[in-house]
Scaffold this motif. Structure first.
Motif, short mmCIF file in Angstrom:
data_model
loop_
_atom_site.label_atom_id
_atom_site.label_comp_id
_atom_site.label_asym_id
_atom_site.label_seq_id
_atom_site.Cartn_x
_atom_site.Cartn_y
_atom_site.Cartn_z
N LEU A 115 0.82 -1.21 0.00
CA LEU A 115 0.00 0.00 0.00
C LEU A 115 0.86 1.26 0.00
CD1 LEU A 115 -2.83 1.26 0.17
CD2 LEU A 115 -2.65 1.12 2.68
N VAL A 116 1.88 1.29 0.87
CA VAL A 116 2.78 2.44 0.92
C VAL A 116 3.51 2.60 -0.42
CG1 VAL A 116 4.89 3.35 1.99
CG2 VAL A 116 3.07 2.38 3.41
N GLN A 117 3.92 1.48 -0.99
CA GLN A 117 4.60 1.53 -2.28
C GLN A 117 3.70 2.14 -3.34
OE1 GLN A 117 6.26 -2.27 -4.03
NE2 GLN A 117 4.61 -1.81 -5.49
N HIS A 118 2.43 1.75 -3.34
CA HIS A 118 1.48 2.26 -4.34
C HIS A 118 1.28 3.76 -4.18
CE1 HIS A 118 -2.55 3.19 -5.94
NE2 HIS A 118 -2.25 2.28 -6.87
N GLU A 119 1.07 4.22 -2.94
CA GLU A 119 0.84 5.65 -2.71
C GLU A 119 2.08 6.48 -3.04
OE1 GLU A 119 -2.16 6.94 -2.04
OE2 GLU A 119 -2.79 4.86 -2.32
N LEU A 120 3.24 5.94 -2.69
CA LEU A 120 4.49 6.64 -3.01
C LEU A 120 4.69 6.73 -4.52
CD1 LEU A 120 6.86 7.92 -1.45
CD2 LEU A 120 8.07 5.76 -1.66
N LEU A 121 4.32 5.67 -5.21
CA LEU A 121 4.43 5.68 -6.66
C LEU A 121 3.50 6.71 -7.27
CD1 LEU A 121 5.58 4.37 -9.23
CD2 LEU A 121 3.74 2.68 -9.09
N LEU A 122 2.29 6.83 -6.75
CA LEU A 122 1.34 7.82 -7.25
C LEU A 122 1.85 9.23 -7.00
CD1 LEU A 122 -1.44 8.43 -8.48
CD2 LEU A 122 -2.41 8.32 -6.17
N PHE A 123 2.40 9.46 -5.81
CA PHE A 123 2.95 10.78 -5.47
C PHE A 123 4.09 11.16 -6.42
CE2 PHE A 123 6.42 13.01 -3.26
CZ PHE A 123 5.78 14.20 -2.92
N ALA A 124 5.05 10.25 -6.58
CA ALA A 124 6.20 10.54 -7.43
C ALA A 124 5.78 10.70 -8.89
CB ALA A 124 7.24 9.43 -7.30
N ALA A 125 4.88 9.86 -9.35
CA ALA A 125 4.44 9.93 -10.74
C ALA A 125 3.77 11.26 -11.04
CB ALA A 125 3.50 8.77 -11.04
N ALA A 126 2.99 11.77 -10.08
CA ALA A 126 2.30 13.04 -10.29
C ALA A 126 3.28 14.19 -10.42
CB ALA A 126 1.32 13.29 -9.13
N ALA A 139 -3.85 -1.12 -10.68
CA ALA A 139 -3.46 0.25 -11.05
C ALA A 139 -4.67 1.02 -11.50
CB ALA A 139 -2.41 0.21 -12.15
N THR A 140 -4.87 2.19 -10.94
CA THR A 140 -5.99 3.03 -11.34
C THR A 140 -5.71 3.65 -12.70
OG1 THR A 140 -5.03 4.99 -10.27
CG2 THR A 140 -6.44 3.57 -8.92
N ALA A 141 -6.76 4.19 -13.31
CA ALA A 141 -6.60 4.84 -14.61
C ALA A 141 -5.67 6.05 -14.49
CB ALA A 141 -7.95 5.26 -15.16
N LEU A 142 -5.76 6.76 -13.36
CA LEU A 142 -4.91 7.93 -13.15
C LEU A 142 -3.45 7.52 -13.07
CD1 LEU A 142 -4.41 10.91 -12.54
CD2 LEU A 142 -4.88 10.42 -10.11
N LEU A 143 -3.15 6.49 -12.27
CA LEU A 143 -1.77 6.06 -12.12
C LEU A 143 -1.23 5.54 -13.45
CD1 LEU A 143 0.69 5.50 -10.41
CD2 LEU A 143 -0.32 3.30 -9.74
N SER A 144 -2.04 4.80 -14.18
CA SER A 144 -1.59 4.29 -15.47
C SER A 144 -1.26 5.42 -16.44
CB SER A 144 -2.67 3.38 -16.07
OG SER A 144 -2.90 2.25 -15.25
N ALA A 145 -2.10 6.44 -16.45
CA ALA A 145 -1.87 7.59 -17.34
C ALA A 145 -0.61 8.34 -16.95
CB ALA A 145 -3.08 8.52 -17.31
N LEU A 146 -0.42 8.49 -15.63
CA LEU A 146 0.78 9.19 -15.16
C LEU A 146 2.04 8.42 -15.51
CD1 LEU A 146 -0.41 10.45 -11.64
CD2 LEU A 146 0.00 11.84 -13.68
N LEU A 147 2.01 7.12 -15.31
CA LEU A 147 3.19 6.30 -15.63
C LEU A 147 3.49 6.33 -17.12
CD1 LEU A 147 2.64 3.21 -13.31
CD2 LEU A 147 4.26 5.09 -13.00
N LEU A 148 2.45 6.29 -17.95
CA LEU A 148 2.64 6.35 -19.40
C LEU A 148 3.26 7.70 -19.80
CD1 LEU A 148 2.22 4.93 -22.11
CD2 LEU A 148 -0.06 5.99 -22.21
N LEU A 149 2.75 8.77 -19.18
CA LEU A 149 3.31 10.10 -19.45
C LEU A 149 4.76 10.18 -19.03
CD1 LEU A 149 2.98 13.07 -20.29
CD2 LEU A 149 2.10 13.54 -17.99
N ASN A 150 5.09 9.59 -17.88
CA ASN A 150 6.47 9.64 -17.39
C ASN A 150 7.42 8.85 -18.28
OD1 ASN A 150 6.31 11.30 -15.08
ND2 ASN A 150 5.35 9.65 -13.93
N VAL A 151 6.99 7.68 -18.72
CA VAL A 151 7.84 6.86 -19.59
C VAL A 151 8.08 7.58 -20.92
CG1 VAL A 151 8.00 4.72 -20.88
CG2 VAL A 151 7.21 4.68 -18.52
N GLY A 152 7.00 8.10 -21.50
CA GLY A 152 7.15 8.84 -22.76
C GLY A 152 8.01 10.08 -22.59
N GLY A 153 7.81 10.79 -21.47
CA GLY A 153 8.60 11.98 -21.21
C GLY A 153 10.07 11.66 -21.01
N LEU A 154 10.36 10.54 -20.33
CA LEU A 154 11.75 10.15 -20.12
C LEU A 154 12.44 9.83 -21.44
CD1 LEU A 154 14.10 9.40 -18.29
CD2 LEU A 154 13.10 7.12 -18.04
#
Length: 467
Positions: free
Chosen positions: A14-25, A377-392
């Motif tokens: 759970l902590v890992q998931h929330e931390l991932l959402l925070f960092a991804a945002a 993975a929520t739709a928001l987290l998936s979108a954020l991760l996709l944006l981060n990978v493309g941006g990287l």
């Protein structure tokens, strides 16, 4: 083991998931910021708003008279290894009689003073200014001592200087730079030329990562900044300020134009000119054979020195700048200030990112062992991760392109893994900058935490070592 109805493994996931959402945002915000800058750069290039001028270097074969007297400020503390080549080259390629070079040294640094006197070969255009205080004080304090010496000379001779050019003891100036700065000051009060951090054969990762950062920053970020009409910060080298603008800063600051309480007085200089209503410009000009008219230099080749240097930059620009310069009201200025001051936050996010890599690895092991089931993975987290990978991927491509434009495709490819080096140094510098900032809030003095310089581009050329 249960904690609040959850097992320890479930809490971990759970902590890992929330931390991932925070960092991804937050990483997504950074990616959007960089994408906006990329789009502006591409649009300005396509529409001709950003255009690299070309000059015929043959017209500069004979030195032309400057529009007025010019002075170069070079503060020096323990620079005996590099000040000689810097002065020798500068005096050889800048032969104008209107030029005077002021070198500021300290009375407890005889080695640097001896190197200065040996290198100038009796050239009357050089004046050695010996500080009445023991070094090191701060770079700004040394610059203010040079300014005082210049003002005294102006009063004694009755002839004023037109422009003041700043350089460091390890710089290799461009032969065409002085004429370019002289002409540009007809239309501006402050002018900054690009800085080229040269790749280093003997420091292919630490020393050479500066080449990538400066290639992109001085090839894109400052170019867009200039096109948008935003204030141009000073780099401390390869920049010129109109004598009148410098005098106004001195009048505002008790006769001292350079802020002695700041770690990055060079950065503040250009911004203060803009705050006073002056105009700043960033100029990228090439010769007909493609050489960028810029200041060339080797940067820190050792990890400890690189961390110390970037600590000073982050402390002075991001943390002190917040206190000393405040925030702009115009949207463009506010955007650029946010970009300048994001260093500490970026360091924290990078720590979180690398921590997440470890946590995700542990989480995968727990999942494979059937100990825990990760939340979907929520739709928001998936979108954020996709944006981060493309941006990287885009960031890696853009960094490689700007490095390759200046240093060739081999260095462009090396720029991609060197981003990891940049990140590690940024993390280490961020921690030290925050600690140092707390120290200054408690009254710690500002001292010249200078970088040791051992190599010089001119010496490398003489030894047959290319960039």
């Amino acid at each position: 083991m249960f904690l609040g109805g959850f097992t320890l493994a479930e809490w971990f996931v759970l902590v890992q998931h929330e931390l991932l959402l925070f960092a991804a945002a937050f990483f997504a915000l950074g990616m959007i910021d960089e994408l906006a800058l990329d789009c502006l750069y591409a649009w300005f290039r396509l529409t001709g708003r950003i255009r690299t001028q070309r000059v015929d270097e043959r017209s500069l074969a004979e030195p032309r008279s400057l529009a007025g007297r010019a002075v170069v400020f070079i503060p020096a503390w323990q620079e005996a290894a590099v000040i000689g080549p810097t002065l020798t080259h500068m005096l050889d390629v800048w032969r104008q009689d209107e030029l005077v070079v002021y070198v500021g040294c300290y009375r407890n640094d005889p080695a640097t003073m001896a190197a200065v006197m040996a290198s100038v070969r009796g050239d009357p255009r050089v004046r050695l200014v010996v500080h009445d205080r023991k070094g090191p004080t701060s770079k700004a304090d040394c610059l203010n001592r040079i300014y005082l010496a210049m003002a005294e000379d102006e009063q004694r001779t009755g002839a004023d200087f037109r422009m003041v050019v700043q350089h460091d003891a390890e710089d290799m100036v461009d032969p065409a730079a002085l004429d370019l700065l002289d002409a540009a000051l007809w239309h501006a009060h402050f002018v900054q030329l690009p800085v080229i951090a040269l790749p280093q054969k003997h420091s292919a990762w630490i020393g050479s990562h500066y080449a990538d950062e400066f290639a992109e920053s001085h090839g894109k970020a400052l170019v867009v900044r200039d096109a948008l009409g935003a204030a141009i910060p000073g780099a401390g080298v390869g920049c010129a300020i109109a004598r009148g603008a410098l005098a106004r800063l001195a009048d505002r600051q008790g006769g001292k134009p350079f802020a002695e309480e700041s770690l990055t007085e060079d950065y503040e200089l250009g911004l203060k000119v803009a705050q006073d209503g002056g105009t700043g410009r960033f100029l990228r000009v090439r010769t007909l054979d493609g050489r960028l008219i810029a200041t060339r230099s080797y940067f820190s080749a050792r990890l400890e020195a690189a961390v110390r240097q970037k600590t000073r930059w982050m402390h002075g620009i991001a943390l002190q700048g917040w206190d000393r310069l405040g925030w702009g009201r115009e949207p463009v200025e506010l955007w650029m200030q946010l970009r300048d001051r994001r260093g500490p936050l970026a360091s924290i996010l990078l720590v979180i990112a690398y921590l997440l890599v470890c946590l995700l690895s542990v989480g995968m092991v727990l999942q494979q062992a059937g100990i825990v089931t990760p939340p979907p993975a929520t739709a928001l987290l998936s979108a954020l991760l996709l944006l981060n990978v493309g941006g990287l991927m885009l960031r890696l491509f853009v960094r490689a392109c700007f490095t390759a434009r200046e240093f060739g495709w081999r260095q462009g490819l090396l720029a991609i893994p060197r981003i990891l080096v940049s990140n590690v140094i940024a993390i280490m510098a961020g921690r030290r900058a925050l600690t140092a900032y707390v120290g200054t809030l408690r009254g710690a003095p500002v001292v010249w935490d200078k970088t040791e310089h051992r190599d010089h581009p001119l010496l490398a050329q003489a030894a047959g070592e290319g960039a």
